[in-house]
Design a protein around this motif. Structure first.
Motif, PDB file in Angstrom:
ATOM      1  N   ALA A 102     -33.412 -23.375   8.879  1.00 30.95           N
ATOM      2  CA  ALA A 102     -34.205 -23.209  10.109  1.00 30.95           C
ATOM      3  C   ALA A 102     -33.538 -23.875  11.314  1.00 30.95           C
ATOM      4  CB  ALA A 102     -35.603 -23.795   9.899  1.00 30.95           C
ATOM      5  N   LEU A 103     -32.700 -24.888  11.064  1.00 30.81           N
ATOM      6  CA  LEU A 103     -32.015 -25.537  12.197  1.00 30.81           C
ATOM      7  C   LEU A 103     -31.057 -24.563  12.895  1.00 30.81           C
ATOM      8  CD1 LEU A 103     -31.330 -29.127  10.806  1.00 30.81           C
ATOM      9  CD2 LEU A 103     -32.610 -28.577  12.888  1.00 30.81           C
ATOM     10  N   VAL A 104     -30.619 -23.526  12.173  1.00 31.64           N
ATOM     11  CA  VAL A 104     -29.660 -22.576  12.782  1.00 31.64           C
ATOM     12  C   VAL A 104     -30.343 -21.771  13.897  1.00 31.64           C
ATOM     13  CG1 VAL A 104     -28.092 -20.654  12.354  1.00 31.64           C
ATOM     14  CG2 VAL A 104     -28.238 -22.554  10.700  1.00 31.64           C
ATOM     15  N   PRO A 105     -31.460 -21.043  13.617  1.00 27.38           N
ATOM     16  CA  PRO A 105     -32.118 -20.372  14.741  1.00 27.38           C
ATOM     17  C   PRO A 105     -32.677 -21.347  15.778  1.00 27.38           C
ATOM     18  CG  PRO A 105     -33.408 -20.113  12.711  1.00 27.38           C
ATOM     19  CD  PRO A 105     -32.077 -20.684  12.327  1.00 27.38           C
ATOM     20  N   ALA A 106     -33.122 -22.532  15.345  1.00 28.08           N
ATOM     21  CA  ALA A 106     -33.632 -23.509  16.330  1.00 28.08           C
ATOM     22  C   ALA A 106     -32.523 -23.864  17.330  1.00 28.08           C
ATOM     23  CB  ALA A 106     -34.150 -24.756  15.631  1.00 28.08           C
ATOM     24  N   TRP A 107     -31.304 -24.015  16.836  1.00 27.73           N
ATOM     25  CA  TRP A 107     -30.181 -24.323  17.735  1.00 27.73           C
ATOM     26  C   TRP A 107     -29.828 -23.100  18.589  1.00 27.73           C
ATOM     27  CZ3 TRP A 107     -27.721 -27.537  20.519  1.00 27.73           C
ATOM     28  CH2 TRP A 107     -26.428 -27.265  20.987  1.00 27.73           C
ATOM     29  N   ARG A 108     -29.890 -21.908  17.987  1.00 25.21           N
ATOM     30  CA  ARG A 108     -29.541 -20.694  18.755  1.00 25.21           C
ATOM     31  C   ARG A 108     -30.470 -20.517  19.961  1.00 25.21           C
ATOM     32  NH1 ARG A 108     -29.002 -15.260  16.719  1.00 25.21           N
ATOM     33  NH2 ARG A 108     -27.699 -15.086  18.573  1.00 25.21           N
ATOM     34  N   LEU A 109     -31.702 -21.004  19.843  1.00 25.77           N
ATOM     35  CA  LEU A 109     -32.634 -20.874  20.975  1.00 25.77           C
ATOM     36  C   LEU A 109     -32.111 -21.566  22.234  1.00 25.77           C
ATOM     37  CD1 LEU A 109     -36.163 -21.354  19.346  1.00 25.77           C
ATOM     38  CD2 LEU A 109     -35.205 -19.245  20.313  1.00 25.77           C
ATOM     39  N   THR A 110     -31.207 -22.523  22.076  1.00 21.52           N
ATOM     40  CA  THR A 110     -30.686 -23.218  23.264  1.00 21.52           C
ATOM     41  C   THR A 110     -29.735 -22.335  24.066  1.00 21.52           C
ATOM     42  OG1 THR A 110     -28.796 -24.211  22.104  1.00 21.52           O
ATOM     43  CG2 THR A 110     -30.846 -25.498  22.148  1.00 21.52           C
ATOM     44  N   GLU A 116     -35.113 -10.763  24.763  1.00 25.13           N
ATOM     45  CA  GLU A 116     -35.133 -10.020  23.495  1.00 25.13           C
ATOM     46  C   GLU A 116     -34.487 -10.857  22.390  1.00 25.13           C
ATOM     47  OE1 GLU A 116     -34.249  -8.711  26.483  1.00 25.13           O
ATOM     48  OE2 GLU A 116     -36.192  -7.692  26.625  1.00 25.13           O
ATOM     49  N   GLU A 117     -33.357 -11.476  22.713  1.00 25.12           N
ATOM     50  CA  GLU A 117     -32.686 -12.331  21.706  1.00 25.12           C
ATOM     51  C   GLU A 117     -33.559 -13.529  21.348  1.00 25.12           C
ATOM     52  OE1 GLU A 117     -27.985 -12.530  22.248  1.00 25.12           O
ATOM     53  OE2 GLU A 117     -29.061 -12.679  24.146  1.00 25.12           O
ATOM     54  N   VAL A 118     -34.203 -14.110  22.362  1.00 26.47           N
ATOM     55  CA  VAL A 118     -35.095 -15.247  22.093  1.00 26.47           C
ATOM     56  C   VAL A 118     -36.187 -14.806  21.128  1.00 26.47           C
ATOM     57  CG1 VAL A 118     -36.854 -16.762  23.118  1.00 26.47           C
ATOM     58  CG2 VAL A 118     -34.636 -16.500  24.235  1.00 26.47           C
ATOM     59  N   ASP A 119     -36.776 -13.641  21.372  1.00 27.54           N
ATOM     60  CA  ASP A 119     -37.865 -13.161  20.503  1.00 27.54           C
ATOM     61  C   ASP A 119     -37.366 -12.936  19.073  1.00 27.54           C
ATOM     62  OD1 ASP A 119     -39.746 -13.288  22.481  1.00 27.54           O
ATOM     63  OD2 ASP A 119     -39.570 -11.174  23.060  1.00 27.54           O
ATOM     64  N   THR A 120     -36.161 -12.373  18.922  1.00 24.82           N
ATOM     65  CA  THR A 120     -35.610 -12.112  17.587  1.00 24.82           C
ATOM     66  C   THR A 120     -35.353 -13.418  16.843  1.00 24.82           C
ATOM     67  OG1 THR A 120     -34.579 -10.120  18.437  1.00 24.82           O
ATOM     68  CG2 THR A 120     -33.680 -10.975  16.371  1.00 24.82           C
ATOM     69  N   VAL A 121     -34.737 -14.361  17.547  1.00 23.70           N
ATOM     70  CA  VAL A 121     -34.405 -15.651  16.913  1.00 23.70           C
ATOM     71  C   VAL A 121     -35.693 -16.414  16.591  1.00 23.70           C
ATOM     72  CG1 VAL A 121     -33.247 -17.863  17.301  1.00 23.70           C
ATOM     73  CG2 VAL A 121     -32.135 -15.745  18.015  1.00 23.70           C
ATOM     74  N   ALA A 122     -36.655 -16.377  17.517  1.00 25.52           N
ATOM     75  CA  ALA A 122     -37.925 -17.084  17.280  1.00 25.52           C
ATOM     76  C   ALA A 122     -38.657 -16.470  16.085  1.00 25.52           C
ATOM     77  CB  ALA A 122     -38.795 -17.038  18.529  1.00 25.52           C
ATOM     78  N   ALA A 123     -38.569 -15.165  15.918  1.00 28.96           N
ATOM     79  CA  ALA A 123     -39.251 -14.510  14.780  1.00 28.96           C
ATOM     80  C   ALA A 123     -38.611 -14.951  13.460  1.00 28.96           C
ATOM     81  CB  ALA A 123     -39.191 -12.995  14.934  1.00 28.96           C
ATOM     82  N   ALA A 124     -37.296 -15.083  13.449  1.00 28.52           N
ATOM     83  CA  ALA A 124     -36.606 -15.538  12.228  1.00 28.52           C
ATOM     84  C   ALA A 124     -37.000 -16.977  11.908  1.00 28.52           C
ATOM     85  CB  ALA A 124     -35.087 -15.433  12.429  1.00 28.52           C
ATOM     86  N   GLN A 165     -40.410 -25.045  23.034  1.00 27.47           N
ATOM     87  CA  GLN A 165     -41.669 -24.477  23.533  1.00 27.47           C
ATOM     88  C   GLN A 165     -42.149 -25.132  24.829  1.00 27.47           C
ATOM     89  OE1 GLN A 165     -43.731 -22.371  19.965  1.00 27.47           O
ATOM     90  NE2 GLN A 165     -43.971 -24.565  19.700  1.00 27.47           N
ATOM     91  N   GLU A 166     -41.407 -26.154  25.291  1.00 25.03           N
ATOM     92  CA  GLU A 166     -41.712 -26.669  26.633  1.00 25.03           C
ATOM     93  C   GLU A 166     -41.261 -25.648  27.678  1.00 25.03           C
ATOM     94  OE1 GLU A 166     -40.120 -30.574  27.375  1.00 25.03           O
ATOM     95  OE2 GLU A 166     -41.029 -31.391  25.563  1.00 25.03           O
ATOM     96  N   PHE A 167     -40.286 -24.806  27.334  1.00 25.95           N
ATOM     97  CA  PHE A 167     -39.784 -23.814  28.283  1.00 25.95           C
ATOM     98  C   PHE A 167     -40.656 -22.563  28.313  1.00 25.95           C
ATOM     99  CE2 PHE A 167     -35.962 -26.272  27.203  1.00 25.95           C
ATOM    100  CZ  PHE A 167     -35.502 -26.579  28.469  1.00 25.95           C
ATOM    101  N   ALA A 168     -41.092 -22.127  27.142  1.00 28.46           N
ATOM    102  CA  ALA A 168     -41.920 -20.909  27.066  1.00 28.46           C
ATOM    103  C   ALA A 168     -42.740 -20.983  25.778  1.00 28.46           C
ATOM    104  CB  ALA A 168     -41.025 -19.667  27.051  1.00 28.46           C
ATOM    105  N   PRO A 169     -43.959 -20.460  25.824  1.00 29.10           N
ATOM    106  CA  PRO A 169     -44.806 -20.534  24.620  1.00 29.10           C
ATOM    107  C   PRO A 169     -44.350 -19.519  23.578  1.00 29.10           C
ATOM    108  CG  PRO A 169     -45.974 -19.434  26.406  1.00 29.10           C
ATOM    109  CD  PRO A 169     -44.646 -19.824  26.964  1.00 29.10           C
ATOM    110  N   LEU A 170     -43.568 -19.972  22.617  1.00 30.98           N
ATOM    111  CA  LEU A 170     -42.999 -19.069  21.605  1.00 30.98           C
ATOM    112  C   LEU A 170     -43.934 -18.882  20.417  1.00 30.98           C
ATOM    113  CD1 LEU A 170     -39.358 -20.530  21.600  1.00 30.98           C
ATOM    114  CD2 LEU A 170     -40.225 -18.581  22.899  1.00 30.98           C
ATOM    115  N   GLY A 171     -45.006 -19.627  20.364  1.00 37.41           N
ATOM    116  CA  GLY A 171     -45.978 -19.470  19.273  1.00 37.41           C
ATOM    117  C   GLY A 171     -45.475 -19.939  17.921  1.00 37.41           C
ATOM    118  N   LEU A 172     -44.508 -20.832  17.928  1.00 39.61           N
ATOM    119  CA  LEU A 172     -43.891 -21.198  16.639  1.00 39.61           C
ATOM    120  C   LEU A 172     -44.803 -22.061  15.763  1.00 39.61           C
ATOM    121  CD1 LEU A 172     -40.277 -21.779  17.957  1.00 39.61           C
ATOM    122  CD2 LEU A 172     -41.023 -19.965  16.406  1.00 39.61           C
TER     123      LEU A 172
END
Ligand SMILES: N[C@@H](CCC(=O)N[C@@H](CS)C(=O)NCC(=O)O)C(=O)O
Length: 227
Positions: A102-110, A116-124, A165-172
């Motif tokens: 999970a640290l991999v997509p968490a890092w990719r969010l940066t 669209e990419e944010v949504d895909t990575v957040a879903a993973a 999620q301070e930047f945008a409410p990703l619902g994680l």
């Protein structure tokens, strides 16, 4: 007690995992920070993968890989953080692997550049968090009232999810009550607080160079994620 030196990078969640275990057990250690953008020659000579953390033991022995370091500290220092039962211990190790994944997509969010990419990575990332929620005991920490090696791995991950999620409410964390409570409990835990520099949040937030970190792009595309 061996002489321990942790080679670190200020914002690295893997270093924090090792430091959490050292802190939870009250072990004395030194910490040395390096610049990963400009790795010193001595570090490259010591680190087979060119990554932090490293743990230098009595000067000349070097361990690499955060979980290997955590397990070494677990085997050599009290109190025990792993469960007694071999089956439960194996399950803890399995969920530590999930947290590392999970640290991999968490890092990719940066760094990802579009909504669209944010949504895909957040879903993973969300799919992995749902599995972690299912596995959580519902007690204060992952598997009880005291911290385990799973908690040492999870603390840095859950911190980073909250910062994204301070930047945008990703619902994680949405509808994941055990993870939400776990995050709060870990934030109050002295070992997590002492596992990194006091300005970790500011340094970590500064690493958001993609869509999430760019307010003008967020305003243009609309940060219209579900909370
Ligand atoms: N699997 C490794 C991952 C460590 C890792 O990725 N560390 C990052 C910093 S957070 C690093 O040193 N990156 C430098 C590089 O890849 O060149 C561990 O658990 O120790």
């Amino acid at each position: 007690m061996p002489d321990l030196r942790l080679i670190s990078f200020h914002t690295c969640p893997y270093v924090q995992r090792a430091a959490f275990v050292l802190e939870a057990k009250g072990v004395d250690y030194e910490i040395q920070y390096i610049d990963l953008a400009n790795k010193p020659d001595w570090f490259l000579a010591l680190s087979p993968l060119g990554k932090v953390p490293l743990l230098q033991v009595d000067g000349d022995e070097v361990l690499f890989e955060s979980q290997v370091i955590a397990e070494y500290i677990e085997e050599t220092q009290t109190p025990r953080m792993h469960p007694e039962s071999a089956l439960r211990r194996a399950k803890h190790r399995a969920y530590i692997e999930l947290i590392s994944a999970a640290l991999v997509p968490a890092w990719r969010l940066t760094t990802v550049k579009t909504k669209e990419e944010v949504d895909t990575v957040a879903a993973a990332l969300r799919r992995l968090l749902e599995r972690l929620e299912q596995a959580h005991s519902g007690k204060t920490f992952f598997d009880g009232k005291t911290v385990s090696l799973v908690d040492a791995a999870a603390g840095p991950l859950l911190q980073r999810i909250a910062w994204a999620q301070e930047f945008a409410p990703l619902g994680l964390f949405a509808e994941l009550p055990k993870l939400t409570a776990w995050h709060k409990a870990l934030l109050r835990t002295p070992a997590l607080q002492a596992s990194a520099v006091p300005d970790l949040r500011e340094r970590s937030v500064a690493a958001y160079t993609g869509w999430l970190g760019d307010k003008s792009k967020r305003d243009a595309t609309g940060a219209d994620h579900d909370a």
